[in-house]
Design a protein around this motif. Structure first.
Motif, PDB file in Angstrom:
ATOM      1  N   SER A   2       0.840  -1.196   0.000  1.00  0.00           N
ATOM      2  CA  SER A   2       0.000   0.000   0.000  1.00  0.00           C
ATOM      3  C   SER A   2       0.876   1.247   0.000  1.00  0.00           C
ATOM      4  O   SER A   2       1.965   1.254   0.570  1.00  0.00           O
ATOM      5  CB  SER A   2      -0.914   0.010   1.219  1.00  0.00           C
ATOM      6  N   TYR A   3       0.362   2.273  -0.654  1.00  0.00           N
ATOM      7  CA  TYR A   3       1.073   3.540  -0.771  1.00  0.00           C
ATOM      8  C   TYR A   3       0.198   4.676  -0.287  1.00  0.00           C
ATOM      9  O   TYR A   3      -0.991   4.729  -0.597  1.00  0.00           O
ATOM     10  CB  TYR A   3       1.462   3.802  -2.231  1.00  0.00           C
ATOM     11  N   ILE A  30      -8.601   4.256  -0.311  1.00  0.00           N
ATOM     12  CA  ILE A  30      -9.388   4.974   0.685  1.00  0.00           C
ATOM     13  C   ILE A  30      -8.936   6.434   0.650  1.00  0.00           C
ATOM     14  O   ILE A  30      -7.745   6.729   0.609  1.00  0.00           O
ATOM     15  CB  ILE A  30      -9.245   4.357   2.094  1.00  0.00           C
ATOM     16  N   HIS A  31      -9.902   7.329   0.594  1.00  0.00           N
ATOM     17  CA  HIS A  31      -9.636   8.774   0.616  1.00  0.00           C
ATOM     18  C   HIS A  31      -9.810   9.203   2.064  1.00  0.00           C
ATOM     19  O   HIS A  31     -10.895   9.582   2.485  1.00  0.00           O
ATOM     20  CB  HIS A  31     -10.623   9.473  -0.320  1.00  0.00           C
ATOM     21  N   CYS A  32      -8.735   9.138   2.836  1.00  0.00           N
ATOM     22  CA  CYS A  32      -8.852   9.224   4.293  1.00  0.00           C
ATOM     23  C   CYS A  32      -8.723  10.635   4.873  1.00  0.00           C
ATOM     24  O   CYS A  32      -9.201  10.870   5.981  1.00  0.00           O
ATOM     25  CB  CYS A  32      -7.866   8.283   4.954  1.00  0.00           C
ATOM     26  N   TRP A  37      -4.694   9.964   0.222  1.00  0.00           N
ATOM     27  CA  TRP A  37      -5.283   8.698  -0.170  1.00  0.00           C
ATOM     28  C   TRP A  37      -4.310   7.589   0.219  1.00  0.00           C
ATOM     29  O   TRP A  37      -3.100   7.807   0.273  1.00  0.00           O
ATOM     30  CB  TRP A  37      -5.458   8.630  -1.682  1.00  0.00           C
ATOM     31  N   ILE A  38      -4.837   6.406   0.439  1.00  0.00           N
ATOM     32  CA  ILE A  38      -4.002   5.213   0.568  1.00  0.00           C
ATOM     33  C   ILE A  38      -4.528   4.225  -0.456  1.00  0.00           C
ATOM     34  O   ILE A  38      -5.741   3.996  -0.557  1.00  0.00           O
ATOM     35  CB  ILE A  38      -4.033   4.639   1.990  1.00  0.00           C
ATOM     36  N   VAL A  39      -3.610   3.678  -1.235  1.00  0.00           N
ATOM     37  CA  VAL A  39      -3.974   2.812  -2.352  1.00  0.00           C
ATOM     38  C   VAL A  39      -3.197   1.509  -2.256  1.00  0.00           C
ATOM     39  O   VAL A  39      -1.978   1.520  -2.017  1.00  0.00           O
ATOM     40  CB  VAL A  39      -3.650   3.516  -3.689  1.00  0.00           C
ATOM     41  N   ALA A  40      -3.894   0.398  -2.431  1.00  0.00           N
ATOM     42  CA  ALA A  40      -3.239  -0.905  -2.541  1.00  0.00           C
ATOM     43  C   ALA A  40      -2.775  -1.042  -3.984  1.00  0.00           C
ATOM     44  O   ALA A  40      -3.587  -1.007  -4.922  1.00  0.00           O
ATOM     45  CB  ALA A  40      -4.198  -2.022  -2.157  1.00  0.00           C
TER      46      ALA A  40
END
Length: 89
Positions: A2-3, A30-32, A37-40
């Motif tokens: 994840s990034y 997820i737009h946290c 954002w955190i993206v797999a």
């Protein structure tokens, strides 16, 4: 892997729908926070950056960082946001 993706968009009042769509297209995400954002994604970070750069202006800023299992949150939604983080990070 994840990034974490974060950006500063410098153009006042400008809408960046292409950037959001490009981030969403990278994989589960997820737009946290407002601009976080955190993206797999399998990576590497340079590939993610090259996919997002066309949607940025020359004075915008972008950072892409590989995440580790050492994370914590404050005031995040336990059902949606924290569950996502537990699954993908």
């Amino acid at each position: 892997m994840s990034y974490l993706i974060s950006y500063d968009l410098k153009q006042p009042g400008r809408d960046y729908p292409g950037l959001q769509t490009a981030i969403e297209g990278l994989g589960p995400h997820i737009h946290c926070l407002e601009s976080v954002w955190i993206v797999a994604h399998l990576g590497p970070s340079t590939l993610i950056e090259s996919k997002l750069r066309p949607f940025l202006d020359a004075n915008d800023k972008l950072i892409v960082v590989a995440m580790s299992k050492d994370w914590t949150t404050y005031n995040f939604n336990q059902i949606t946001e924290v569950s996502w983080l537990r699954q993908y990070v």
